[in-house]
Design a protein around this motif. Structure first.
Motif, mmCIF file in Angstrom:
data_model
loop_
_atom_site.group_PDB
_atom_site.id
_atom_site.type_symbol
_atom_site.label_atom_id
_atom_site.label_comp_id
_atom_site.label_asym_id
_atom_site.label_seq_id
_atom_site.Cartn_x
_atom_site.Cartn_y
_atom_site.Cartn_z
ATOM 1 N N ASP A 1 2.412 7.043 7.276
ATOM 2 C CA ASP A 1 1.287 6.904 6.369
ATOM 3 C C ASP A 1 -0.009 6.519 7.074
ATOM 4 O O ASP A 1 -0.977 7.272 7.068
ATOM 5 N N SER B 1 6.179 3.001 7.559
ATOM 6 C CA SER B 1 4.904 3.158 6.872
ATOM 7 C C SER B 1 3.780 3.420 7.868
ATOM 8 O O SER B 1 2.874 4.204 7.585
ATOM 9 N N LYS C 1 0.816 -1.217 0.000
ATOM 10 C CA LYS C 1 0.000 0.000 0.000
ATOM 11 C C LYS C 1 0.849 1.266 0.000
ATOM 12 O O LYS C 1 0.512 2.242 -0.665
ATOM 13 N N THR C 2 1.914 1.279 0.798
ATOM 14 C CA THR C 2 2.653 2.525 0.952
ATOM 15 C C THR C 2 3.976 2.534 0.205
ATOM 16 O O THR C 2 4.548 3.594 0.016
#
Lengths: 197, 116
Positions: free
Chosen positions: A142, A138, A129-130
Motif C-alpha cells: 500500500d 501494508s 489506514k490500510t
C-alpha cells in the motif's frame, strides 16, 4: 540474544569460507545452502518472520537451480597456474575497505536503537489506514506499492531473459524443408491436392 | 557494532570469491553470498532492542506496537530484494549453462573466443 546472533553469523562466515575454498562444486553449493538457512534463523530472531519464510523458500529454489547447473556438468576442480595479481590487489583493497568501514560504522545508529522516523508513522497508523494487521504487508502493498510494481517488472524481465537464453530453437530461415514441415503449400503441392477432385 | 562489521566481512568474502575465482559457478556463489550479507545488514539496522515483529496480534495494542515494534520499512524492501535476487540468479545460471554448452568448461581463462 547477542551471543546467539554472533554464533550464527560466525557459522555463516565459516560456511561461506567452505563454499569459497572447497574444490568440489556440489559441496560448494551445499555450503552456500548452510549460509542461507542460518540467515533465515537470524531473520526469525530479529523479528522478521515474513522474511524468514521467504528466505527459506528462495533458498530452496536457489539450491535447486544451482544443483541443476552443477550436477549434469563436469565439475572437476579447475587447476592451473594462478595469477597473483587478482589475489594481491583484492587483498589490499579488502583490507582498506574493512578499515574504512570500521570507522564509518561508528557513525551509524547503535545496534538495537534504530532511527525510525518514517516507520513510526507506519506502525502507528498502518493498521487503521490500510486495514492490514501485518505492517510489512501494508508497507509493501500500500504505502510503497510502486516499488512492488517495479519488483514485478524486474522479475518478469529476468525470467523472460533466462527463457530466451535457454530456448533451444530460434526462428528458422524459410527453406524447402521448413515449408514442407510447417504445411506451407508450394505450387506442386497445390496441383497434387487438386488432382484428387 | 561488531555484528555490522561481521556482515561486512561476509560481504568482502563474497567479493573475493567474485574477483579471484576462475570457475563461473563459484563466481555466482560469491554474488549470492554478497546478497545475503547485504540483506542481513539492512535487517540488523532496523532491529530494536527487545523488539516484537511488526504484526498487530490480538494481545498487542497499537501503542505497544509503536513503542516496541521493529522497523517494518527495511523488512519490506529486503523482501523485494530477496525475490529479485532469485530472478537474477536464474538469469545468471542460464547464461552459465549456455557457456558450458559452447565451451564444455566453466573455466574463465579458457573462455576466450572474444579476446581482443
Amino acid at each position: 540474544m547477542g551471543i546467539i546472533l554472533l554464533i550464527l553469523i560466525a557459522i555463516m562466515i565459516i560456511g561461506s569460507i567452505v563454499a569459497i575454498e572447497t574444490k568440489n562444486l556440489l559441496s560448494s553449493v551445499i555450503s552456500c545452502g548452510v549460509v542461507g538457512f542460518c540467515l533465515s534463523i537470524v531473520f526469525l530472531m530479529l523479528g522478521a518472520p515474513d522474511i524468514a519464510i521467504t528466505q527459506v523458500v528462495v533458498e530452496i529454489l536457489i539450491l535447486v537451480i544451482l544443483i541443476r547447473a552443477t550436477i549434469t556438468t563436469d565439475n572437476t576442480a579447475i587447476e592451473g597456474a594462478r595469477d597473483t595479481f587478482p589475489y594481491v590487489s583484492s587483498l589490499i583493497f579488502f583490507g582498506l575497505f574493512l578499515i574504512f568501514s570500521w570507522f564509518a560504522l561508528q557513525e551509524l545508529p547503535r545496534f538495537g536503537e534504530p532511527l525510525m522516523r518514517v516507520s513510526r508513522e507506519y506502525l502507528k497508523t498502518g493498521a487503521a489506514k490500510t486495514g492490514a494487521t501485518n505492517i510489512v504487508t501494508s508497507v509493501l502493498l500500500d504505502f510503497r506499492g510502486y516499488d512492488t510494481v517495479g519488483e514485478a517488472t524486474v522479475l518478469f524481465t529476468s525470467i523472460i531473459g533466462a527463457f530466451v537464453i535457454l530456448r533451444r530453437k530460434g526462428r528458422k530461415e524459410k527453406s524447402e524443408a521448413d515449408s514442407e514441415k510447417f504445411g506451407i503449400l508450394e505450387d506442386d503441392d497445390i496441383k497434387d491436392s487438386f488432382e484428387g477432385f | 557494532m561488531f555484528l555490522y562489521f561481521l556482515t561486512l566481512v561476509l560481504m568482502v568474502m563474497g567479493l573475493y570469491c567474485l574477483i579471484a575465482k576462475k570457475n563461473i559457478v563459484k563466481k555466482i556463489i560469491g554474488i549470492v553470498i554478497m546478497e545475503y550479507s547485504i540483506n542481513l545488514f539492512l535487517i540488523l539496522i532496523g532491529y530494536k532492542k527487545d523488539g516484537i515483529a511488526p504484526i498487530l496480534l490480538k494481545n498487542v495494542s497499537v501503542e505497544e506496537l509503536t513503542s516496541r515494534g521493529v522497523d517494518p520499512l527495511p523488512q519490506a524492501l529486503v523482501l523485494t530484494s530477496i525475490v529479485i535476487g532469485l530472478g537474477t540468479l536464474a538469469l545468471m545460471v542460464a547464461i552459465c549453462l549456455r557457456i558450458y554448452e559452447k565451451y564444455k568448461t566453466f573455466d574463465m581463462s579458457k573462455i576466450n573466443k572474444l579476446k581482443g
